[in-house]
Design a protein around this motif. Structure first.
Motif, PDB file in Angstrom:
ATOM      1  N   THR A  19      59.868  43.289  54.761  1.00 20.51           N
ATOM      2  CA  THR A  19      59.991  44.107  55.962  1.00 20.51           C
ATOM      3  C   THR A  19      58.922  43.706  56.976  1.00 20.51           C
ATOM      4  O   THR A  19      57.733  43.650  56.646  1.00 20.51           O
ATOM      5  CB  THR A  19      59.839  45.596  55.618  1.00 20.51           C
ATOM      6  OG1 THR A  19      60.824  45.954  54.641  1.00 20.51           O
ATOM      7  CG2 THR A  19      60.016  46.457  56.856  1.00 20.51           C
ATOM      8  N   GLN A  73      56.249  44.123  59.369  1.00 14.67           N
ATOM      9  CA  GLN A  73      55.333  45.197  59.745  1.00 14.67           C
ATOM     10  C   GLN A  73      54.241  44.740  60.702  1.00 14.67           C
ATOM     11  O   GLN A  73      53.643  45.572  61.392  1.00 14.67           O
ATOM     12  CB  GLN A  73      54.676  45.789  58.486  1.00 14.67           C
ATOM     13  CG  GLN A  73      55.663  46.427  57.533  1.00 14.67           C
ATOM     14  CD  GLN A  73      54.995  46.919  56.257  1.00 14.67           C
ATOM     15  OE1 GLN A  73      53.784  46.797  56.080  1.00 14.67           O
ATOM     16  NE2 GLN A  73      55.784  47.474  55.365  1.00 14.67           N
ATOM     17  N   ASN A 128      55.086  40.846  54.578  1.00 14.47           N
ATOM     18  CA  ASN A 128      55.405  41.706  55.724  1.00 14.47           C
ATOM     19  C   ASN A 128      54.836  41.205  57.039  1.00 14.47           C
ATOM     20  O   ASN A 128      54.966  41.868  58.070  1.00 14.47           O
ATOM     21  CB  ASN A 128      54.906  43.126  55.458  1.00 14.47           C
ATOM     22  CG  ASN A 128      55.420  43.690  54.143  1.00 14.47           C
ATOM     23  OD1 ASN A 128      54.638  44.007  53.255  1.00 14.47           O
ATOM     24  ND2 ASN A 128      56.733  43.781  54.007  1.00 14.47           N
TER      25      ASN A 128
END
Length: 253
Positions: free
Chosen positions: A30, A32, A59
């Protein structure tokens, strides 16, 4: 892994900067955070993108630009990839404000198109670390040295084997605003330096850390590595990974 040499200081540059190829390492998990990573003198973005891709930071999106090829005073005017001109590694060497501003603006432009919910950072090695720290001061002051506004909001800064440009004027400029002091106190900065560095001496990194702390940068970590020369090692990169995971509150790293 060892990287090309990089130096500090510089003359004022009036050239138009033409930046080289930018290499991007996409997050495996993900997304981030996005960090622009700046190479050292004579190097290119691909050298660091290959290393950063191996780090256990799924991330983070890494953006690794390549500096313009320009005459470098330290090399007698011989052209090299450099974020700004360099005359000498010395606290008394003149700062190439035009070159520093151009590189900081290029980095800010790379970060400006990232999604609003993504944390933004800048890091670098040697001359790249110097350019990253200069960008940090632009963020804190809210402007470049040419007074143009700096609008990117940084969440972290990492500098390996580097130094702080423009230290002679920074403290006075910061004292002009309470807002500046508040921003400086909250910006996480990690500086790492080897005690055996013969290119950018350890004392330069240590003095830069001390100066930043005394200027109000209270969230600063300085790590020394005994015997380390002008290159990075796995232990240093492990420290970078742990620090980024903590300061950016990354999940799944």
């Amino acid at each position: 892994m060892s990287f090309n040499r990089s130096y500090g200081g510089g003359q004022t540059s009036r050239m138009t900067s033409v930046f080289g190829r930018t290499h991007v390492v996409r997050p495996k998990g993900t997304h981030q955070a996005t960090i622009v990573w700046l190479h050292g003198l004579g190097d290119k973005g691909s050298s660091w993108s290959q290393l950063l891709e191996t780090l256990p930071l799924p991330n983070i999106k890494w953006i690794c630009p390549t500096a313009p090829t320009r005459p470098v005073s330290l090399f007698g005017g011989f052209p090299s990839t450099a974020w700004f001109d360099a005359v000498d590694v010395s606290e008394d060497a003149p700062d190439d404000l035009d070159g520093l501003d151009a590189s900081a603006a290029h980095v800010a432009n790379l970060l400006s198109t990232e999604p609003a919910d993504i944390k933004l950072g800048i890091g670098g090695f040697s001359m790249g670390a110097a350019a990253a720290l200069y960008s940090a001061t632009c963020h804190i002051l809210g402007q470049y040295s040419n007074r143009n506004p700096y609008t990117v909001n940084l969440s972290c800064v990492v500098g390996l084997s580097g130094w702080l440009p423009c230290s002679r004027t920074l403290r006075g400029r910061m004292a002009a605003s309470n807002e500046t002091v508040t921003r400086a106190a909250s910006l996480p900065i990690l500086l790492c330096h080897g005690s055996g560095d013969e290119v950018v001496p350890h004392k330069f990194g240590e003095k830069s850390a001390d100066f930043l702390r005394s200027s109000g940068f209270g969230n600063l970590t300085f790590k020394s590595y005994d015997g380390l020369g002008h290159y990075t090692i796995p232990e240093e990169m492990d420290e970078v990974c742990s620090w980024l995971t903590d300061k950016l509150r990354l999940q799944g790293s």
